[in-house]
Design a protein around this motif. Structure first.
Motif, mmCIF file in Angstrom:
data_model
loop_
_atom_site.group_PDB
_atom_site.id
_atom_site.type_symbol
_atom_site.label_atom_id
_atom_site.label_comp_id
_atom_site.label_asym_id
_atom_site.label_seq_id
_atom_site.Cartn_x
_atom_site.Cartn_y
_atom_site.Cartn_z
ATOM 1 N N THR A 246 -10.715 5.855 -13.962
ATOM 2 C CA THR A 246 -11.849 5.015 -13.985
ATOM 3 C C THR A 246 -12.839 4.878 -12.725
ATOM 4 O OG1 THR A 246 -10.079 3.459 -14.959
ATOM 5 C CG2 THR A 246 -12.080 2.334 -13.762
ATOM 6 N N ARG B 1 -16.831 5.589 -13.626
ATOM 7 C CA ARG B 1 -17.925 4.648 -13.286
ATOM 8 C C ARG B 1 -19.022 5.454 -12.282
ATOM 9 N NH1 ARG B 1 -13.947 -0.332 -11.099
ATOM 10 N NH2 ARG B 1 -13.556 -1.080 -12.979
ATOM 11 N N SER C 86 -8.828 2.430 -20.039
ATOM 12 C CA SER C 86 -9.941 2.567 -19.023
ATOM 13 C C SER C 86 -11.411 2.872 -19.428
ATOM 14 C CB SER C 86 -9.823 3.676 -18.008
ATOM 15 O OG SER C 86 -8.641 3.501 -17.339
ATOM 16 N N THR D 45 -12.696 -0.559 -21.161
ATOM 17 C CA THR D 45 -13.188 -1.451 -20.127
ATOM 18 C C THR D 45 -14.464 -1.027 -19.670
ATOM 19 O OG1 THR D 45 -10.927 -1.766 -19.480
ATOM 20 C CG2 THR D 45 -12.790 -2.395 -18.076
ATOM 21 N N GLU D 46 -14.783 0.219 -19.776
ATOM 22 C CA GLU D 46 -16.129 0.525 -19.110
ATOM 23 C C GLU D 46 -17.320 0.569 -20.180
ATOM 24 O OE1 GLU D 46 -16.908 0.930 -15.819
ATOM 25 O OE2 GLU D 46 -14.620 0.133 -15.606
ATOM 26 N N SER E 106 -20.282 5.731 -25.816
ATOM 27 C CA SER E 106 -21.068 4.649 -25.450
ATOM 28 C C SER E 106 -22.407 4.965 -25.091
ATOM 29 C CB SER E 106 -20.537 4.267 -24.082
ATOM 30 O OG SER E 106 -21.106 3.210 -23.521
#
Length: 210
Positions: free
Chosen positions: A28, A32, A60, A63-64, A80
């Motif tokens: 994670t 990030r 993880s 969530t991002e 993403s």
């Protein structure tokens, strides 16, 4: 914090393939940091390829801001879009390619037909043309010849595509089926049915020439 190593593509995207196990919390933090770095570089679509055994990293990534794109037997692909521009990530493959074989012996006016053990025509006493699905990376002309040989033992040469049709929500009530009816000429004539799928195969005499 080390960023994740990824391979860039021609569309300002990055693909990260996770090859080594990693603790979810460590992942994670690194993800990030990587996303921040890639945004500064002007990257757009970020892909994360998770092989089997890396399920601990899925939560993880989601969530991002990552979402499922597709799955194969060996991996799950997440994606993403991190750019402020419109998301142009292509959808997962939406089609399968089916083939039907009109194996035609013009000199004897015979066509190859089969009865199937499973599927829609099971137990309906219907004779039909050999059919099947083209494998990934396989050309239509090779796929239809392979299906004929697998189902009946007949070796046949592809001649041409006679017609095709498109059927939506045909596979898993979601995928579109593109079906190509092909003409083939037999090179062998001894029928050997595929015991797992074919109840019987034979040649059918037709009167009118095609």
């Amino acid at each position: 914090m080390d960023i994740l190593i990824g391979e860039t593509d021609n569309y300002d995207g990055v693909t990260v393939t996770m090859n080594e196990p990693m603790d979810a919390e460590v992942f994670t933090h690194r993800l990030r940091a990587s996303l921040s770095h890639w945004r500064q570089e002007g990257k757009k679509g970020i892909w994360i390829k998770l092989p089997l055994g890396f399920a601990n990293l899925i939560e993880s990534a989601v969530t991002e801001g990552f979402r499922y794109h597709h799955a194969e037997p060996e991996y799950l692909m997440l994606v993403s879009w991190i750019s402020n521009t419109p998301d142009t990530i292509p959808a997962n493959a939406s089609h399968i390619v089916g083939v039907g074989a009109l194996v035609l012996n013009k000199s004897t006016r015979e066509v190859l037909v089969v009865q199937e053990k499973s599927g829609y025509f099971r137990d309906k006493n219907v004779w039909k043309l050999p059919t099947g699905v083209v494998h990934e990376g396989e050309d239509i002309c090779d796929g239809v010849a392979r299906e004929v040989e697998e189902e009946t033992g007949i070796i046949a040469d592809f001649v041409e595509v006679l017609s095709f049709r498109q059927s939506h929500k045909a596979f898993l009530k979601q995928k579109t089926d593109l079906f190509f009816l092909c003409v083939l000429t037999p090179r062998s004539y001894d029928i050997t049915e595929q015991k797992s799928e074919i109840l019987e195969a034979k040649v059918y005499y037709y009167y009118k020439p095609f």
